[in-house]
Design a protein around this motif. Sequence first.
Motif, PDB file in Angstrom:
ATOM      1  N   LEU A   1       0.876  -1.167   0.000  1.00 21.45           N
ATOM      2  CA  LEU A   1       0.000   0.000   0.000  1.00 21.45           C
ATOM      3  C   LEU A   1       0.914   1.218   0.000  1.00 21.45           C
ATOM      4  CD1 LEU A   1      -2.885   1.120   0.166  1.00 21.45           C
ATOM      5  CD2 LEU A   1      -2.681   1.035   2.659  1.00 21.45           C
ATOM      6  N   SER A   2       1.151   1.748  -1.195  1.00 19.57           N
ATOM      7  CA  SER A   2       2.154   2.802  -1.341  1.00 19.57           C
ATOM      8  C   SER A   2       1.589   4.174  -0.975  1.00 19.57           C
ATOM      9  CB  SER A   2       2.680   2.824  -2.778  1.00 19.57           C
ATOM     10  OG  SER A   2       1.662   3.200  -3.678  1.00 19.57           O
ATOM     11  N   ARG A   3       2.523   5.105  -0.763  1.00 25.15           N
ATOM     12  CA  ARG A   3       2.160   6.457  -0.356  1.00 25.15           C
ATOM     13  C   ARG A   3       1.203   6.389   0.820  1.00 25.15           C
ATOM     14  NH1 ARG A   3       1.771   9.585  -6.154  1.00 25.15           N
ATOM     15  NH2 ARG A   3       1.418  11.360  -4.758  1.00 25.15           N
ATOM     16  N   ALA A   4       1.557   5.518   1.770  1.00 26.58           N
ATOM     17  CA  ALA A   4       0.665   5.216   2.887  1.00 26.58           C
ATOM     18  C   ALA A   4       0.407   6.433   3.763  1.00 26.58           C
ATOM     19  CB  ALA A   4       1.257   4.086   3.731  1.00 26.58           C
ATOM     20  N   ASP A   5       1.332   7.395   3.767  1.00 28.10           N
ATOM     21  CA  ASP A   5       1.136   8.588   4.585  1.00 28.10           C
ATOM     22  C   ASP A   5      -0.040   9.414   4.094  1.00 28.10           C
ATOM     23  OD1 ASP A   5       3.156   8.774   2.459  1.00 28.10           O
ATOM     24  OD2 ASP A   5       3.100  10.920   2.866  1.00 28.10           O
ATOM     25  N   GLU A   6      -0.431   9.243   2.831  1.00 28.51           N
ATOM     26  CA  GLU A   6      -1.549  10.012   2.278  1.00 28.51           C
ATOM     27  C   GLU A   6      -2.897   9.442   2.706  1.00 28.51           C
ATOM     28  OE1 GLU A   6      -1.064  10.288  -1.921  1.00 28.51           O
ATOM     29  OE2 GLU A   6       0.913  11.222  -1.805  1.00 28.51           O
ATOM     30  N   VAL A   7      -2.889   8.194   3.208  1.00 25.54           N
ATOM     31  CA  VAL A   7      -4.152   7.590   3.652  1.00 25.54           C
ATOM     32  C   VAL A   7      -4.756   8.402   4.788  1.00 25.54           C
ATOM     33  CG1 VAL A   7      -5.196   5.547   4.718  1.00 25.54           C
ATOM     34  CG2 VAL A   7      -3.493   5.287   2.896  1.00 25.54           C
ATOM     35  N   GLY A   8      -3.902   8.890   5.677  1.00 26.90           N
ATOM     36  CA  GLY A   8      -4.375   9.702   6.804  1.00 26.90           C
ATOM     37  C   GLY A   8      -4.136  11.173   6.606  1.00 26.90           C
ATOM     38  N   SER A   9      -4.042  11.602   5.344  1.00 24.61           N
ATOM     39  CA  SER A   9      -3.865  13.016   5.008  1.00 24.61           C
ATOM     40  C   SER A   9      -2.620  13.623   5.639  1.00 24.61           C
ATOM     41  CB  SER A   9      -5.103  13.833   5.426  1.00 24.61           C
ATOM     42  OG  SER A   9      -6.256  13.323   4.793  1.00 24.61           O
ATOM     43  N   GLY A  10      -1.588  12.805   5.809  1.00 24.22           N
ATOM     44  CA  GLY A  10      -0.328  13.320   6.325  1.00 24.22           C
ATOM     45  C   GLY A  10      -0.287  13.510   7.823  1.00 24.22           C
ATOM     46  N   ARG A  11      -1.316  13.051   8.567  1.00 25.46           N
ATOM     47  CA  ARG A  11      -1.291  13.167  10.023  1.00 25.46           C
ATOM     48  C   ARG A  11      -0.213  12.261  10.608  1.00 25.46           C
ATOM     49  NH1 ARG A  11      -6.673  11.971   9.164  1.00 25.46           N
ATOM     50  NH2 ARG A  11      -6.306   9.989  10.259  1.00 25.46           N
ATOM     51  N   ILE A  12       0.171  12.526  11.845  1.00 27.46           N
ATOM     52  CA  ILE A  12       1.204  11.729  12.501  1.00 27.46           C
ATOM     53  C   ILE A  12       0.793  10.263  12.588  1.00 27.46           C
ATOM     54  CG2 ILE A  12       2.400  11.340  14.695  1.00 27.46           C
ATOM     55  CD1 ILE A  12       3.545  13.622  13.175  1.00 27.46           C
ATOM     56  N   ASP A  13      -0.501  10.016  12.716  1.00 30.11           N
ATOM     57  CA  ASP A  13      -0.990   8.638  12.840  1.00 30.11           C
ATOM     58  C   ASP A  13      -1.384   8.033  11.496  1.00 30.11           C
ATOM     59  OD1 ASP A  13      -3.231  10.124  12.312  1.00 30.11           O
ATOM     60  OD2 ASP A  13      -4.466   9.233  13.891  1.00 30.11           O
ATOM     61  N   SER A  14      -0.891   8.616  10.395  1.00 31.41           N
ATOM     62  CA  SER A  14      -1.293   8.152   9.058  1.00 31.41           C
ATOM     63  C   SER A  14      -0.961   6.686   8.828  1.00 31.41           C
ATOM     64  CB  SER A  14      -0.638   9.018   7.985  1.00 31.41           C
ATOM     65  OG  SER A  14      -1.166  10.311   7.962  1.00 31.41           O
ATOM     66  N   LEU A  15       0.205   6.244   9.301  1.00 31.64           N
ATOM     67  CA  LEU A  15       0.593   4.852   9.067  1.00 31.64           C
ATOM     68  C   LEU A  15      -0.301   3.875   9.824  1.00 31.64           C
ATOM     69  CD1 LEU A  15       2.883   3.714   7.252  1.00 31.64           C
ATOM     70  CD2 LEU A  15       2.970   6.162   7.634  1.00 31.64           C
ATOM     71  N   LEU A  16      -0.859   4.310  10.945  1.00 37.15           N
ATOM     72  CA  LEU A  16      -1.808   3.448  11.666  1.00 37.15           C
ATOM     73  C   LEU A  16      -3.075   3.273  10.846  1.00 37.15           C
ATOM     74  CD1 LEU A  16      -1.445   4.823  15.330  1.00 37.15           C
ATOM     75  CD2 LEU A  16      -0.469   2.735  14.355  1.00 37.15           C
ATOM     76  N   SER A  17      -3.548   4.369  10.267  1.00 37.98           N
ATOM     77  CA  SER A  17      -4.734   4.280   9.403  1.00 37.98           C
ATOM     78  C   SER A  17      -4.442   3.415   8.185  1.00 37.98           C
ATOM     79  CB  SER A  17      -5.157   5.682   8.957  1.00 37.98           C
ATOM     80  OG  SER A  17      -5.475   6.500  10.067  1.00 37.98           O
ATOM     81  N   ALA A  18      -3.246   3.599   7.610  1.00 39.56           N
ATOM     82  CA  ALA A  18      -2.868   2.809   6.436  1.00 39.56           C
ATOM     83  C   ALA A  18      -2.776   1.333   6.793  1.00 39.56           C
ATOM     84  CB  ALA A  18      -1.537   3.307   5.884  1.00 39.56           C
ATOM     85  N   GLY A  19      -2.323   1.034   8.012  1.00 37.96           N
ATOM     86  CA  GLY A  19      -2.227  -0.365   8.435  1.00 37.96           C
ATOM     87  C   GLY A  19      -3.586  -1.034   8.474  1.00 37.96           C
ATOM     88  N   LYS A  20      -4.604  -0.303   8.909  1.00 33.97           N
ATOM     89  CA  LYS A  20      -5.963  -0.863   8.938  1.00 33.97           C
ATOM     90  C   LYS A  20      -6.468  -1.139   7.523  1.00 33.97           C
ATOM     91  CE  LYS A  20      -7.152   1.524  13.247  1.00 33.97           C
ATOM     92  NZ  LYS A  20      -8.013   2.550  13.892  1.00 33.97           N
TER      93      LYS A  20
ATOM     94  N   VAL B   1       0.023  -7.676   2.442  1.00 34.29           N
ATOM     95  CA  VAL B   1      -0.084  -6.261   2.080  1.00 34.29           C
ATOM     96  C   VAL B   1       0.619  -5.454   3.165  1.00 34.29           C
ATOM     97  CG1 VAL B   1      -1.606  -4.343   1.523  1.00 34.29           C
ATOM     98  CG2 VAL B   1      -2.323  -6.690   0.995  1.00 34.29           C
ATOM     99  N   ILE B   2       1.610  -4.654   2.771  1.00 30.96           N
ATOM    100  CA  ILE B   2       2.393  -3.867   3.720  1.00 30.96           C
ATOM    101  C   ILE B   2       2.274  -2.391   3.379  1.00 30.96           C
ATOM    102  CG2 ILE B   2       4.727  -3.371   4.565  1.00 30.96           C
ATOM    103  CD1 ILE B   2       5.444  -6.248   4.104  1.00 30.96           C
ATOM    104  N   PRO B   3       1.878  -1.549   4.333  1.00 29.35           N
ATOM    105  CA  PRO B   3       1.823  -0.106   4.069  1.00 29.35           C
ATOM    106  C   PRO B   3       3.219   0.507   4.157  1.00 29.35           C
ATOM    107  CG  PRO B   3       1.093  -0.544   6.307  1.00 29.35           C
ATOM    108  CD  PRO B   3       1.367  -1.888   5.675  1.00 29.35           C
ATOM    109  N   VAL B   4       3.588   1.313   3.174  1.00 28.48           N
ATOM    110  CA  VAL B   4       4.910   1.944   3.152  1.00 28.48           C
ATOM    111  C   VAL B   4       4.767   3.392   2.686  1.00 28.48           C
ATOM    112  CG1 VAL B   4       7.240   1.913   2.190  1.00 28.48           C
ATOM    113  CG2 VAL B   4       6.069  -0.244   2.639  1.00 28.48           C
ATOM    114  N   ALA B   5       5.368   4.319   3.421  1.00 28.90           N
ATOM    115  CA  ALA B   5       5.470   5.713   2.988  1.00 28.90           C
ATOM    116  C   ALA B   5       6.789   5.843   2.244  1.00 28.90           C
ATOM    117  CB  ALA B   5       5.411   6.645   4.194  1.00 28.90           C
ATOM    118  N   GLY B   6       6.753   5.613   0.942  1.00 31.13           N
ATOM    119  CA  GLY B   6       7.974   5.526   0.151  1.00 31.13           C
ATOM    120  C   GLY B   6       8.778   6.805   0.130  1.00 31.13           C
TER     121      GLY B   6
END
Length: 541
Positions: free
Chosen positions: A205-224, A242-247
Amino acid sequence: MRTVREDASELIAAASALYDDDPQAREILGDLDRRLREPLRLALAGMVKAGKSTLLNAMLGEEIAPTDAGECTRVVTWYRYSDTPSVTLHLHDGETRRLPVKRDKGHLVLTLGGVAPEEVHWIDVGWPSAGLRSVILIDTPGIASISQSTSARSTTFLTPDQSPSSADAIVYLLRHLHASDLKFLEAFRDTAAGVSQTVNALAVLSRADEVGSGRIDSLLSAGKVARRYENDGDLASLALGVIPVAGLLAEGARTLKEKEFAAFRELAALDKADRDRLLVSADRFVRPTDAVSLSEKARKELLSRFGIFGVRLATALLRGGVTDSTQLAERLVQQSGLNDLNIFVRDQFRTRADALKVRGVLSGLEKLLRDFPREGDAAIAAGIERIHATAHTLRELSLLSRARLAGLPLPDAASVDAQRIVGGSGTPDAVRLGLSEDARTDEQRAAVDALLVRWRTLAQSPLTERAGVEVCRVVIRSLEEIASHLRALGPDGAAADIDPASGPAQARREGADEEGEQDEDRLQREELAQDLAVAARGDQL
């Protein structure tokens, strides 16, 4: 002890002797031999703007692959280890051209030297990176691109018609799960795995930081989101996980500069109200302001290198106690998800490199026999069948695929255990046994003994159907290899006169799993050697 790789090499040698008078067949066999000897081929694929080149740079820790929408991003590009940097164009007409190696502000500058992308088959980049010693990374153009010719380069390379894929395994980047993603992964499974139908793809799941709109907890949201995709029935049968990664964050962290660390430190030292106003959005971060001495240009560069998520995270880590650039880089990499990706690639692909490569080579040999049939090729075909039948690593991969495609004919708990034992969660012995990786040798021995009793009992139970018994035999064989490996370890867990890289999925004796299988396997090998000797002389079988 012979390995499946040595058996495949012997088949290639016999086929080379059989086709000694055919230049085209000899060229094909030469390619198969090189594929068998070189490191694992790991391709990065996905739709346009999925972040493939950025992730490749992050994995290498260098800014090598071009990330802009230039001409080189429209061509399949191989990155392999070389003592000295080199760039070579391979054209469709068979011609090769060496290009000068150019760098600009630390970036490798790739150009086609005036050659149209349509004329280039692939680009070969040699680079002195330690990360390329054990793997060849292949960057591919975007799938489902607006340009049909660009998209076709990836599909032709990774999922060719009537041919094995040129990649041994794939990391597929997706931002959202589309029907085109599933279609491509299904095609890759069918071409890369052939009749074994093995799953050898990992979804990111690429650009995972965008899943949470760049919030500090974005990777947690991307993990779900990643877990939801992982449990999707269609995707689960096509990807091992499936692995979330903020490339972008991972690339920036792996190549962090001291001036960037200084900039983050200045941001972290700001008054909270000023800092919050500055970091409220990417747009606000680059606006003119007197709150910070960093120029608009410097802030734009930070944003392009780390994204707003990376900027927020870096300043938070510095306020949390990080004191130097090395520590900051390590923490950013950890938060990016890159470590999870690298561990997965190591445990699922690199430790199975021989099996994955042999499977592709066998598919290539099968196609050669179909395209160039001749008297005496029956021994080669028989050798291919014997490797498929007796190579335990291939059977493990096939079992994992069956589990993902249709499930196993076992109770749910036993099915979960079976997948773990054959390497579904990783190939280290302790992981296969359901223990922590740092488990003591005596704990592992006790665990494998208990599991062998349990699985032999299940195999002999009159309630276990025939298909379930076959699964049990594969699992038992894996456990027996683990037990054999553990018996060879000393009291301190150190191996004596054993290759430490060996394991159930690596360089142990391959064989069938029925009782008395070792004698049967030896007879089959002697029979194969006799057949190959006949084939090499061109005699009729």
